[in-house]
Design an enzyme around this catalytic site. Structure first.
Site, PDB file in Angstrom:
ATOM      1  N   ASN A  10       0.872  -0.698   0.127  1.00 19.11           N
ATOM      2  CA  ASN A  10      -0.455  -0.027   0.031  1.00 19.11           C
ATOM      3  C   ASN A  10       1.348   1.632  -0.144  1.00 19.11           C
ATOM      4  OD1 ASN A  10      -1.838   2.131   0.696  1.00 19.11           O
ATOM      5  ND2 ASN A  10      -2.516   1.357   2.492  1.00 19.11           N
ATOM      6  N   GLU A 102      -7.130   5.186   7.962  1.00 22.60           N
ATOM      7  CA  GLU A 102      -6.403   5.953   7.694  1.00 22.60           C
ATOM      8  C   GLU A 102      -7.979   7.155   7.151  1.00 22.60           C
ATOM      9  OE1 GLU A 102      -2.725   5.195   6.122  1.00 22.60           O
ATOM     10  OE2 GLU A 102      -1.768   5.032   7.501  1.00 22.60           O
ATOM     11  N   GLY A 178       2.372   1.757  11.030  1.00 23.94           N
ATOM     12  CA  GLY A 178       3.559   2.841  10.735  1.00 23.94           C
ATOM     13  C   GLY A 178       4.329   3.171  12.244  1.00 23.94           C
ATOM     14  N   SER A 218       3.623  -2.457  10.105  1.00 23.04           N
ATOM     15  CA  SER A 218       5.243  -2.650  10.244  1.00 23.04           C
ATOM     16  C   SER A 218       5.766  -3.886  10.225  1.00 23.04           C
ATOM     17  CB  SER A 218       5.361  -2.120  11.984  1.00 23.04           C
ATOM     18  OG  SER A 218       5.019  -0.904  12.771  1.00 23.04           O
TER      19      SER A 218
HETATM   20  P1  13P Z   1       3.180   0.576   7.924  1.00 26.95           P
HETATM   21  O1  13P Z   1       3.252  -1.073   6.646  1.00 26.95           O
HETATM   22  O2  13P Z   1       3.931   1.275   7.351  1.00 26.95           O
HETATM   23  O3  13P Z   1       2.855   0.161   9.190  1.00 26.95           O
HETATM   24  O4  13P Z   1       1.987   0.232   7.149  1.00 26.95           O
HETATM   25  C1  13P Z   1       0.425  -0.633   7.293  1.00 26.95           C
HETATM   26  C2  13P Z   1      -1.096  -0.572   6.830  1.00 26.95           C
HETATM   27  O5  13P Z   1      -1.430   0.569   7.184  1.00 26.95           O
HETATM   28  C3  13P Z   1      -0.432  -1.061   5.003  1.00 26.95           C
HETATM   29  O6  13P Z   1      -1.724  -0.862   4.545  1.00 26.95           O
END
Ligand code: 13P
Length: 256
Positions: A10, A102, A178, A218
């Protein structure tokens, strides 16, 4: 029960035209020599503005599929700023991520809208990647499982068993997105097992055994092997580590 794993990147709101080109070319070079029969289904989700270019660069490569990050629940009309499922299908899109935390948190996406989007995607013959997951407060309050049960029940409302089997769920604990702090693999496995129980309750054990459920939050090359070793985890939805070809290809290899 064998479910084909998925490694999905993503890209969120990253990569202009040149950056998207560089990244996809790096990924294509990295997966070129991998054995297609052993590979997970590899998916990239660029921004809308990069979809056409990425589609063009991967259209002759069956090892990689295209996803969008969102779609309108409406078919067409006066919806300024929205993109319809028909338009995405036109761009060779196969998957659409919906209900990402999000979008739920910052853009007020509701469970009802997510359900309508799931229907629109499936009606068009595409595959929804339906995201769910709890906040840190919910986890600490011990309401993770009931919260996710609510999200999944509402997202799947009025879908047929066949539609649910085709769909993909992504369990993404919000506190792990994140942050660099992945959910413990055993706990992610347990929570995904709970999601499967919800699907079994709503549909049947057969549907629960067939639907693919990913973990996101993550995920890194250093975590993927342990995550993929968990019986309930069918792959990863990856943000940060999908933005560099080297780490994304390492994730693909980690899922083989
Ligand atoms: P991260 O891998 O940056 O934690 O993001 C995960 C995510 O929201 C994928 O949709």
């Amino acid at each position: 029960m064998s479910r084909r794993p998925i490694i999905a990147g993503n890209w969120k709101m990253h990569n202009n035209k040149a950056q998207a080109k560089e990244l996809i070319e790096g990924i294509l070079a990295g997966i070129k020599d991998l054995d297609a029969d052993k590979m997970p289904e590899v998916v990239v989700a660029p921004t809308y503005t990069a979809l056409w270019q990425v589609h063009d660069l991967i259209k002759n490569e069956p090892k990689i599929a295209l996803s969008a990050q969102n779609v309108s629940q409406f078919a067409k009309g006066a919806y300024t700023g929205e993109i319809s499922i028909d338009m995405l299908a036109d761009f060779g899109v196969k998957f659409v991520i919906i209900g990402h935390s999000e979008r739920r948190q910052m853009f007020n996406e509701t469970d009802e809208a997510i359900n309508e989007k799931a229907k629109a995607i499936l009606d068009a013959g595409l595959i929804p990647i339906i995201c769910c997951g709890e906040t840190l407060e919910q986890r600490e309050a011990g309401v993770t499982d009931s919260h996710i049960e609510g999200q999944i029940t509402k997202a799947l409302a009025n879908l047929t068993a066949d539609e649910v089997i085709k769909s993909v769920i992504a369990y993404e604990p919000i506190w792990a997105i994140g942050t660099g702090k992945s959910c413990d693999a055993v706990e992610a496995n347990r929570t995904i097992g709970e999601i499967r129980k919800v699907v079994a309750k709503l549909y049947s054990q057969d549907v629960a055994d067939k639907i693919r459920i990913l973990y996101g939050g993550s995920v890194k090359p250093s975590t993927i092997v342990e995550q993929m070793a968990q019986p309930e985890i069918d792959g990863g939805l990856i943000g940060g580590a999908s933005l560099e070809a080297e780490s994304f290809v390492a994730l693909v290899k980690g899922a083989m």
